[in-house]
Design an enzyme around this catalytic site. Structure first.
Site, PDB file in Angstrom:
ATOM      1  N   ASP A  47       0.846  -1.198   0.000  1.00 27.87           N
ATOM      2  CA  ASP A  47       0.000   0.000   0.000  1.00 27.87           C
ATOM      3  C   ASP A  47       0.878   1.243   0.000  1.00 27.87           C
ATOM      4  O   ASP A  47       1.675   1.452   0.915  1.00 27.87           O
ATOM      5  CB  ASP A  47      -0.877   0.006   1.259  1.00 27.87           C
ATOM      6  CG  ASP A  47      -1.803   1.211   1.298  1.00 27.87           C
ATOM      7  OD1 ASP A  47      -2.906   1.117   0.741  1.00 27.87           O
ATOM      8  OD2 ASP A  47      -1.411   2.254   1.873  1.00 27.87           O
ATOM      9  N   TYR A  52       3.136   9.626   0.174  1.00 34.50           N
ATOM     10  CA  TYR A  52       4.221   9.003   0.950  1.00 34.50           C
ATOM     11  C   TYR A  52       5.603   9.215   0.326  1.00 34.50           C
ATOM     12  O   TYR A  52       6.618   8.905   0.941  1.00 34.50           O
ATOM     13  CB  TYR A  52       3.979   7.488   1.129  1.00 34.50           C
ATOM     14  CG  TYR A  52       2.628   7.116   1.680  1.00 34.50           C
ATOM     15  CD1 TYR A  52       1.814   8.056   2.322  1.00 34.50           C
ATOM     16  CD2 TYR A  52       2.125   5.820   1.569  1.00 34.50           C
ATOM     17  CE1 TYR A  52       0.557   7.713   2.813  1.00 34.50           C
ATOM     18  CE2 TYR A  52       0.880   5.473   2.062  1.00 34.50           C
ATOM     19  CZ  TYR A  52       0.092   6.430   2.678  1.00 34.50           C
ATOM     20  OH  TYR A  52      -1.139   6.087   3.158  1.00 34.50           O
ATOM     21  N   LYS A  81      -2.581   5.909  -4.312  1.00 37.40           N
ATOM     22  CA  LYS A  81      -3.704   6.826  -4.043  1.00 37.40           C
ATOM     23  C   LYS A  81      -3.430   8.204  -4.629  1.00 37.40           C
ATOM     24  O   LYS A  81      -2.280   8.683  -4.606  1.00 37.40           O
ATOM     25  CB  LYS A  81      -3.904   6.996  -2.531  1.00 37.40           C
ATOM     26  CG  LYS A  81      -3.885   5.700  -1.747  1.00 37.40           C
ATOM     27  CD  LYS A  81      -4.120   5.901  -0.265  1.00 37.40           C
ATOM     28  CE  LYS A  81      -3.824   4.640   0.513  1.00 37.40           C
ATOM     29  NZ  LYS A  81      -2.418   4.491   0.921  1.00 37.40           N
ATOM     30  N   HIS A 114      -7.563   9.460  -2.145  1.00 41.05           N
ATOM     31  CA  HIS A 114      -7.018   9.425  -0.778  1.00 41.05           C
ATOM     32  C   HIS A 114      -7.942  10.124   0.223  1.00 41.05           C
ATOM     33  O   HIS A 114      -8.066   9.714   1.381  1.00 41.05           O
ATOM     34  CB  HIS A 114      -5.641  10.113  -0.790  1.00 41.05           C
ATOM     35  CG  HIS A 114      -4.711   9.672   0.282  1.00 41.05           C
ATOM     36  ND1 HIS A 114      -3.363   9.553   0.097  1.00 41.05           N
ATOM     37  CD2 HIS A 114      -4.916   9.306   1.575  1.00 41.05           C
ATOM     38  CE1 HIS A 114      -2.788   9.138   1.212  1.00 41.05           C
ATOM     39  NE2 HIS A 114      -3.713   8.991   2.127  1.00 41.05           N
TER      40      HIS A 114
HETATM   41  P1  NAP Z   1       0.062   1.096  11.924  1.00 49.05           P
HETATM   42  O1  NAP Z   1       0.305   0.119  10.853  1.00 49.05           O
HETATM   43  O2  NAP Z   1      -1.066   0.920  12.867  1.00 49.05           O
HETATM   44  O3  NAP Z   1       1.350   1.277  12.823  1.00 49.05           O
HETATM   45  C1  NAP Z   1       2.622   1.372  12.268  1.00 49.05           C
HETATM   46  C2  NAP Z   1       3.599   1.648  13.405  1.00 49.05           C
HETATM   47  O4  NAP Z   1       3.610   0.529  14.311  1.00 49.05           O
HETATM   48  C3  NAP Z   1       5.007   1.893  12.960  1.00 49.05           C
HETATM   49  O5  NAP Z   1       5.508   2.958  13.725  1.00 49.05           O
HETATM   50  C4  NAP Z   1       5.729   0.592  13.283  1.00 49.05           C
HETATM   51  O6  NAP Z   1       7.059   0.898  13.646  1.00 49.05           O
HETATM   52  C5  NAP Z   1       4.935   0.030  14.447  1.00 49.05           C
HETATM   53  N1  NAP Z   1       4.804  -1.437  14.382  1.00 49.05           N
HETATM   54  C6  NAP Z   1       4.642  -2.196  13.278  1.00 49.05           C
HETATM   55  N2  NAP Z   1       4.544  -3.490  13.581  1.00 49.05           N
HETATM   56  C7  NAP Z   1       4.652  -3.567  14.927  1.00 49.05           C
HETATM   57  C8  NAP Z   1       4.643  -4.656  15.826  1.00 49.05           C
HETATM   58  N3  NAP Z   1       4.501  -5.914  15.401  1.00 49.05           N
HETATM   59  N4  NAP Z   1       4.765  -4.381  17.159  1.00 49.05           N
HETATM   60  C9  NAP Z   1       4.910  -3.112  17.579  1.00 49.05           C
HETATM   61  N5  NAP Z   1       4.938  -2.037  16.774  1.00 49.05           N
HETATM   62  C10 NAP Z   1       4.819  -2.263  15.441  1.00 49.05           C
HETATM   63  O7  NAP Z   1      -0.111   2.587  11.343  1.00 49.05           O
HETATM   64  P2  NAP Z   1       0.009   3.346   9.971  1.00 49.05           P
HETATM   65  O8  NAP Z   1       1.344   3.205   9.367  1.00 49.05           O
HETATM   66  O9  NAP Z   1      -0.489   4.708  10.240  1.00 49.05           O
HETATM   67  O10 NAP Z   1      -1.073   2.632   9.042  1.00 49.05           O
HETATM   68  C11 NAP Z   1      -0.766   1.522   8.242  1.00 49.05           C
HETATM   69  C12 NAP Z   1      -0.714   1.873   6.769  1.00 49.05           C
HETATM   70  O11 NAP Z   1      -1.994   2.340   6.342  1.00 49.05           O
HETATM   71  C13 NAP Z   1       0.219   3.046   6.420  1.00 49.05           C
HETATM   72  O12 NAP Z   1       1.572   2.702   6.418  1.00 49.05           O
HETATM   73  C14 NAP Z   1      -0.330   3.437   5.072  1.00 49.05           C
HETATM   74  O13 NAP Z   1       0.110   2.541   4.058  1.00 49.05           O
HETATM   75  C15 NAP Z   1      -1.838   3.300   5.314  1.00 49.05           C
HETATM   76  N6  NAP Z   1      -2.471   4.562   5.767  1.00 49.05           N
HETATM   77  C16 NAP Z   1      -3.447   5.081   4.974  1.00 49.05           C
HETATM   78  C17 NAP Z   1      -4.049   6.279   5.337  1.00 49.05           C
HETATM   79  C18 NAP Z   1      -5.107   6.851   4.459  1.00 49.05           C
HETATM   80  O14 NAP Z   1      -5.475   8.015   4.646  1.00 49.05           O
HETATM   81  N7  NAP Z   1      -5.645   6.111   3.521  1.00 49.05           N
HETATM   82  C19 NAP Z   1      -3.685   6.931   6.518  1.00 49.05           C
HETATM   83  C20 NAP Z   1      -2.701   6.360   7.319  1.00 49.05           C
HETATM   84  C21 NAP Z   1      -2.111   5.179   6.945  1.00 49.05           C
HETATM   85  P3  NAP Z   1       8.344   0.266  12.869  1.00 49.05           P
HETATM   86  O15 NAP Z   1       8.270   0.648  11.419  1.00 49.05           O
HETATM   87  O16 NAP Z   1       9.491   0.892  13.590  1.00 49.05           O
HETATM   88  O17 NAP Z   1       8.252  -1.218  13.103  1.00 49.05           O
END
Ligand code: NAP
Length: 320
Positions: A47, A52, A81, A114
């Protein structure tokens, strides 16, 4: 190699792996290594977004992996997106063609608007563009074959209903913030009614958000700092102990069990394996329900998109 990831089928019969790699905050040269590690760990769904600023690195890594025969294009599911300045129907085709160039691909598997609010490149609001117009632009890209599926991100339930009234191509996917403390029950109902697959973001509570610095030099998400993180939830921890899994694995597996796609972001190779190795244990329906019956008294939204506050299509206007 990961335990087998369930594949969900979209309404147009496109197959979407239920676990993907999120890439927000994956920047710079590390991107190439991260994508290679992810493919080797069994990820087949990535994704990204123009926002990004990592499509180039992803494209470079994929081109190398294809050339080496590690994976084939048709075995991958790539989402990108169009950001606010790219969603208007008069600019969205060029936006996708630019993303494809950076990704070095002929097509993506899913293209999402997005945010439902169109802006100009400078950020000023384009109030002439409604969600129905955004959808017509996406339908054109679908008919051109530049994307195998189309969908929305951060659209609210009534914006989805408005699209359903005029659509020629149905919404295949809705991506939105969804986690234990923001279970999005109304959105899930609307998507079920219209056969739309949901992708959840921030399933792990997006702990990395706290390192984002805004234009004023202050942390952008400072106002969310007191919201507790689901990785520390006592029900989640109890299940993690029971199944000898990590809290992240419990949160991700429970979400997939609800029929929702997850895209956890990590650049850490060990967590990458952890986040996809979710299917060698069973979690019961009662346990998934127990997780949902958490103790937060109100939903906790982390992502508010202040750039579209006051836009006529601001999806969160009713909650601000
Ligand atoms: P998330 O996946 O809930 O959390 C990611 C964070 O958690 C990172 O800081 C990561 O750090 C840590 N992490 C990952 N695996 C872990 C584990 N097993 N144990 C503990 N900590 C862990 O949050 P997100 O990145 O905001 O959301 C996920 C994805 O959704 C994004 O990367 C993006 O692709 C997408 N997104 C879309 C939108 C939208 O508007 N459509 C908005 C936000 C996000 P490390 O990298 O240091 O492991």
């Amino acid at each position: 190699m990961s335990s087998k990831v369930p594949i969900f089928t979209l309404s147009n019969a496109v197959r979407m792996p239920s676990v993907g790699l999120g890439t927000w905050q994956m920047t710079g040269d590390e991107g190439k290594t991260v994508i290679r590690n992810a493919i080797l760990a069994g990820y087949r769904h990535i994704d990204t977004a123009t926002l990004y600023q990592n499509e180039d690195q992803i494209g470079e890594a994929l081109a190398e992996l294809f050339a080496e025969g590690v994976v084939k294009r048709e075995d991958l599911f790539i989402t990108t997106k169009a950001f606010c300045h790219e969603v208007a129907p008069d600019v969205i085709e060029e936006a996708l063609r630019n993303s494809l160039k950076r990704l070095r691909l002929d097509y993506v598997d899913l293209y999402l608007a997005h945010i439902p609010a169109a802006t100009r490149e400078c950020g000023s609001h384009r109030t002439d563009v409604k969600v129905e117009d955004i959808w017509k632009g996406l339908e054109k890209l679908y008919s051109l074959g530049l994307t195998k599926s189309i969908g929305v991100s951060n659209f609210n339930e009534s914006q989805i209903e408005r699209i359903v009234k005029i659509q020629k191509v149905p919404i295949h996917v809705s991506q939105l913030e969804l986690h234990l403390y923001l279970p999005q029950k109304a959105h899930r109902e609307v998507c079920k009614k219209h056969n739309i697959i949901i992708t959840a973001y921030a399933t792990l509570g997006s702990p990395g958000r706290m390192s984002v610095i805004g234009a004023d030099g202050k942390p952008l998400f400072e106002f969310t700092k007191n919201i507790p993180n689901e990785l520390n939830d006592k029900n989640v921890k109890a299940l993690a102990q029971k199944y000898n899994k990590t809290p992240a694995q419990i949160l991700l597996r429970a979400t997939v069990e609800m029929g929702i796609v997850v895209i956890p972001k990590t650049t850490n190779p060990e967590r990458m394996k952890e986040n996809i190795n979710l299917f060698d244990f069973s979690i019961s329906k009662a346990e998934v329900n127990l997780l949902e019956a958490h103790e937060r008294s109100k939903p906790e939204r982390l992502f508010w998109w202040p750039n579209v506050a006051d836009h006529p299509e601001d999806p969160f206007a009713a909650e601000r």
